[in-house]
Design an enzyme around this catalytic site. Structure first.
Site, PDB file in Angstrom:
ATOM      1  CG  ASP A  20       2.856  -2.287  11.434  1.00  0.00           C
ATOM      2  OD1 ASP A  20       3.855  -2.277  12.171  1.00  0.00           O
ATOM      3  OD2 ASP A  20       2.743  -3.029  10.429  1.00  0.00           O
TER       4      ASP A  20
ATOM      5  CE1 TYR B 293       3.870  -5.590   5.100  1.00  0.00           C
ATOM      6  CE2 TYR B 293       2.877  -3.828   6.389  1.00  0.00           C
ATOM      7  CZ  TYR B 293       3.465  -5.070   6.319  1.00  0.00           C
ATOM      8  OH  TYR B 293       3.626  -5.792   7.461  1.00  0.00           O
TER       9      TYR B 293
ATOM     10  CE  LYS C  14       6.144  -4.258  10.130  1.00  0.00           C
ATOM     11  NZ  LYS C  14       5.071  -3.581   9.359  1.00  0.00           N
TER      12      LYS C  14
ATOM     13  CG  HIS D 167       9.435  -6.697   7.014  1.00  0.00           C
ATOM     14  ND1 HIS D 167       8.716  -5.966   6.098  1.00  0.00           N
ATOM     15  CD2 HIS D 167       8.533  -7.508   7.622  1.00  0.00           C
ATOM     16  CE1 HIS D 167       7.440  -6.323   6.150  1.00  0.00           C
ATOM     17  NE2 HIS D 167       7.312  -7.266   7.063  1.00  0.00           N
TER      18      HIS D 167
END
Length: 294
Positions: A62, A67, A92, A125
């Protein structure tokens, strides 16, 4: 756009035909019930961390655009030698990219960074209420799904009221809602809403980000009882509730420890003791108010 899956009252079926069981999503796709998260893992560390996870037996990874480690994650996948169809990759869409056309462009960019032709699960998200664009955004995800570039689509951090609106105004019921969930925030209302619609519940920060949860006497005592660590106890609790979990670590021993949770079972006394810890206490933002990137 796809056909709306039939609503059902029972939660997604859990299969136990492998060492890591899979959850059957509402569109027939199987998702490993335990995966590896890379939130807060720098890109230059993500490749090694994901490689360690894959070697330990994880097959679900994931990540997310925000990120900033999709490239590192993609390198580990490419270098693993594991057949693509054996892996389940989630990413996401970040808040600033919400909107139909911008979501399509952002998805293309994520695929490029990952070095993949498709992802297994693509999520919005956050709902970002101030922007009020998540319905239009989700219609872009429906197109991505119809084009076969995502095997399943869903959302993250959506409250029941966001889900009800989304389901009422679009054609495909989300396969997954990924939410903050741990013993001190058990999210009963959300889990019940998910069960009504056949949506799988996926827990982020399943270990409570380590902020004292793993030192709670009740968790420690249950660990001693079963000869397991507090983290293993909490992950086992998630699995027995039917949650999908994605614990994160960059420490090889902990990465291996977190997947070794299928050789024991919590009993009713254990489950009741853990249920008593619920304080409805969030460690992360409240989705009704979080509008960063709007």
């Amino acid at each position: 756009m796809g056909v709306r899956p039939r609503r059902r009252k029972d939660p997604p079926h859990v299969s136990t035909d492998s060492s890591v069981p899979s959850v059957l999503l509402n569109n027939g796709v199987r998702m490993p019930q335990l995966g590896f998260g890379v939130w807060q893992v720098p890109d230059d560390e993500a490749t090694a961390a994901v490689a360690t996870a894959l070697e330990a037996g994880y097959r679900s990874i994931d990540t997310a655009a925000i990120y900033d480690n999709e490239r590192g994650t993609g390198r580990a996948v490419a270098e693993s030698g594991i057949a693509r169809e054996e892996l389940f990759i989630t990413t996401k869409l970040w808040n600033s990219e919400q909107g139909h056309d911008s979501a399509l462009r952002a998805f293309d960019a994520s695929l490029d960074r990952l070095g993949l032709d498709y992802v297994d699960l693509y999520l919005i998200h956050w709902p970002v209420p101030a922007k009020d664009a998540y319905v239009d955004t989700y219609r872009a995800l429906e197109k991505i799904l119809a084009d076969g570039r995502a095997k399943a689509i869903g959302v993250s951090n959506f409250l029941p009221e966001h889900l009800e609106r989304l389901i009422g105004e679009t054609s495909v019921v989300p396969a997954v809602n990924q939410i903050e969930l741990h013993p001190q925030l058990a999210q009963r209302e959300s889990r019940e809403a998910h069960a009504r619609h056949g949506i799988a519940t996926e827990a982020w920060s399943p270990l409570g980000q380590g902020r004292g949860l793993l030192e709670v006497p009740a968790i420690v005592a249950i660990g001693h009882k079963h000869g397991r660590t507090p983290a293993q106890v909490v992950l086992r609790w998630h699995l027995q509730l039917g949650n999908v979990v994605i614990p994160k670590s960059v420490t090889p021993s902990r990465i291996r420890e977190n997947i070794d949770v299928f050789g024991f079972e919590l009993d009713a006394e254990d489950l009741n003791a853990i249920a008593a810890l619920d304080e409805s206490r969030r460690l992360g933002p409240n989705p009704a108010e979080f509008n960063v990137g709007a």
